[in-house]
Enzyme design. Structure first.
Site, PDB file in Angstrom:
ATOM      1  N   THR A 172       0.812  -1.215   0.000  1.00 46.74           N
ATOM      2  CA  THR A 172       0.000   0.000   0.000  1.00 46.74           C
ATOM      3  C   THR A 172       0.844   1.263   0.000  1.00 46.74           C
ATOM      4  O   THR A 172       0.463   2.277  -0.602  1.00 46.74           O
ATOM      5  CB  THR A 172      -0.947  -0.009   1.218  1.00 46.74           C
ATOM      6  OG1 THR A 172      -1.666  -1.255   1.228  1.00 46.74           O
ATOM      7  CG2 THR A 172      -1.937   1.134   1.160  1.00 46.74           C
ATOM      8  N   HIS A 199      -0.848  -6.446  -5.535  1.00 49.31           N
ATOM      9  CA  HIS A 199      -1.247  -5.065  -5.811  1.00 49.31           C
ATOM     10  C   HIS A 199      -0.106  -4.162  -5.346  1.00 49.31           C
ATOM     11  O   HIS A 199       0.126  -4.023  -4.144  1.00 49.31           O
ATOM     12  CB  HIS A 199      -2.536  -4.763  -5.032  1.00 49.31           C
ATOM     13  CG  HIS A 199      -3.101  -3.400  -5.262  1.00 49.31           C
ATOM     14  ND1 HIS A 199      -4.174  -3.168  -6.117  1.00 49.31           N
ATOM     15  CD2 HIS A 199      -2.788  -2.187  -4.731  1.00 49.31           C
ATOM     16  CE1 HIS A 199      -4.484  -1.874  -6.090  1.00 49.31           C
ATOM     17  NE2 HIS A 199      -3.651  -1.261  -5.263  1.00 49.31           N
ATOM     18  N   HIS A 295      21.758   6.029 -32.234  1.00 48.52           N
ATOM     19  CA  HIS A 295      20.542   5.220 -32.343  1.00 48.52           C
ATOM     20  C   HIS A 295      20.006   5.260 -33.772  1.00 48.52           C
ATOM     21  O   HIS A 295      19.646   4.222 -34.340  1.00 48.52           O
ATOM     22  CB  HIS A 295      19.468   5.741 -31.375  1.00 48.52           C
ATOM     23  CG  HIS A 295      19.781   5.484 -29.927  1.00 48.52           C
ATOM     24  ND1 HIS A 295      18.807   5.318 -28.973  1.00 48.52           N
ATOM     25  CD2 HIS A 295      20.950   5.348 -29.270  1.00 48.52           C
ATOM     26  CE1 HIS A 295      19.358   5.108 -27.790  1.00 48.52           C
ATOM     27  NE2 HIS A 295      20.672   5.124 -27.956  1.00 48.52           N
TER      28      HIS A 295
END
Length: 346
Positions: A172, A199, A295
Site C-alpha cells: 500500500t 497489488h 541510435h
C-alpha cells in the site's frame, strides 16, 4: 534473459482496477458513459477480471448495475470491506465477485470495537454468504508489507480453509523492493496453496518490477490500471506489465489483444485531461521516438530491433525518427523516408 518457465509459470491473469484504484487518482471522475467505455476497452484487450468500487456508495452501486449488463465482458468484482452491509449490497448489485479488504491493525480493530476472533467470525459469515450466492471471493490484508505478518497469516489461512478463490497482498505504501517480494512470497507459499493476487503501488517506481518478481516467486494474479493511475503515484500500469509479458513470453501474451492498448490508454488520458506519461510506450509522440545519432544510425543500417524491445505496431503505436537536431548526427530527411519505406512506422 530468463526463460518463461523461470518467471511466468505461475501466472494466471490480470485484474484491472482502473474503475476502483484508478478512480482514486486525483483527476479521475468517470461518468457512467466513460466507465462503460473503459469496460469495453478492457474487454477488447482481454483482461481477465475488472475491479470496481464499493456498492455501499449509492452512485457506485447504480453504475455497477449498469456495468454488469455489458455483454462479452470479463467478470466484474467489487472491492468491499469486511462488513455485512457491504456484502449485502454487493450481492444486490449483481456483481460477479467480491474482493474483501481486511485489516490486522490493532488500532483499527479497536476503533471498530472488535477483537480479532470476532473480526474473523464476521469474515467467515461474509465469505460463506458470497459463496452461497455463487460469487468469486478474494480476501486481502491492507498494507501487507507493513502489517504484522503472523496475524496476516492467520487471516490468510482462515480464508484458505474456507476455500476462497484468491488471497490478496498489497504494498500500500509502495516501498517494497524486489528482494522483499521474493522473501515474502516464498514464505507465503510454504503455507498457502490458494491463488495469490498482488497489488503494488509505484511510489519508488518499482510497481512493474515487483509484479514480475511476485509472479516469479509464486503469485498468480496482478492488479493493473490503465496508465498506472491510482492513489498518489499509482500502481502497475497495464501497458507496462503487458509489455513485460510480451517480452518474456510472447505465447502467454497472445491471450491479450495488445493492438488496442495504446488507444485505450490515450482515451483514458483524454478522460482525465492529461497527457499519456512520456515514459509509457503508449505515448504516441515519445513511446517509440529515436533522436540520438548513434541510435538513428543503428536503426537505419541494422533495423528497428537494435533499439526497440517491442515493435510499436504490437501495441498499436508508431515510431518516430527525429532528425535535424544537434545530436542527431548525419541522418537526414531522405534517410528517414527511406527507412519508413523499408520498415514502416509500426
Amino acid at each position: 534473459m530468463q526463460k518463461i518457465n523461470d518467471i511466468f509459470q505461475n501466472y494466471k491473469g490480470i485484474i484491472d482496477t482502473t474503475l476502483r484504484e484508478g478512480a482514486q487518482y486525483r483527476y479521475s471522475s468517470f461518468s457512467l458513459s466513460q466507465q462503460i467505455l473503459i469496460v469495453k476497452f478492457l474487454s477488447k484487450i482481454g483482461v481477465d477480471r475488472i475491479e470496481v468500487g464499493n456498492p455501499v456508495i449509492d452512485e457506485v452501486r447504480k453504475n455497477i448495475v449498469r456495468l454488469v449488463q455489458i455483454p462479452q465482458r470479463p467478470k466484474i468484482l467489487s472491492h468491499i470491506r469486511n462488513r455485512f452491509s457491504d456484502i449485502d449490497l454487493a450481492i444486490e448489485s449483481g456483481i460477479d465477485g467480491v474482493n474483501i479488504l481486511c485489516t490486522v491493525d490493532p488500532a483499527r480493530l479497536k476503533a471498530m470495537h472488535l477483537y480479532l476472533a470476532q473480526y474473523l467470525e464476521n469474515l467467515r459469515k461474509n465469505i460463506l454468504k458470497a459463496q452461497a450466492n455463487k460469487l468469486e471471493v478474494r480476501v486481502s490484508v491492507e498494507d501487507f508489507f507493513q502489517a504484522n505478518e503472523d496475524v496476516a497469516m492467520k487471516v490468510f489461512q482462515f480464508s484458505q480453509n474456507l476455500k476462497v478463490n484468491r488471497i490478496g497482498i498489497a504494498d500500500t505504501l509502495g516501498v517494497a523492493m524486489s528482494w522483499d517480494i521474493e522473501k515474502r512470497l516464498t514464505r507465503l507459499r510454504k503455507f498457502l496453496s490458494t491463488d495469490i493476487e498482488v497489488h503494488f503501488h509505484n511510489d519508488l517506481g518499482q510497481a512493474n518490477s515487483n509484479a514480475i518478481s511476485a509472479i516469479k516467486s509464486g503469485a498468480n494474479w496482478v492488479d493493473t490500471t490503465l496508465l498506472g493511475i491510482g492513489e498518489r503515484s499509482g500502481i502497475t500500469a497495464l501497458s507496462t506489465f503487458l509489455a513485460a509479458l510480451y517480452i518474456f513470453d510472447p505465447e502467454i501474451s497472445k491471450r491479450y489483444r495488445l493492438q488496442y492498448v495504446t488507444q485505450a490508454e490515450n482515451t483514458l488520458a483524454g478522460m482525465i485531461g492529461k497527457e499519456v506519461p512520456f515514459n509509457l510506450l503508449t505515448n504516441r509522440e515519445n513511446g517509440f521516438a529515436h533522436k540520438a545519432g548513434i541510435h538513428l544510425h543503428a536503426l537505419v543500417n541494422f533495423g528497428p530491433e537494435t533499439y526497440e524491445p517491442i515493435s510499436p505496431g504490437v501495441f498499436g503505436n508508431v515510431r518516430h525518427l527525429v532528425y535535424g537536431t544537434e545530436i542527431s548526427g548525419k541522418t537526414d530527411e531522405k534517410t528517414v523516408k527511406d527507412f519508413y519505406q523499408k520498415y514502416g512506422k509500426s
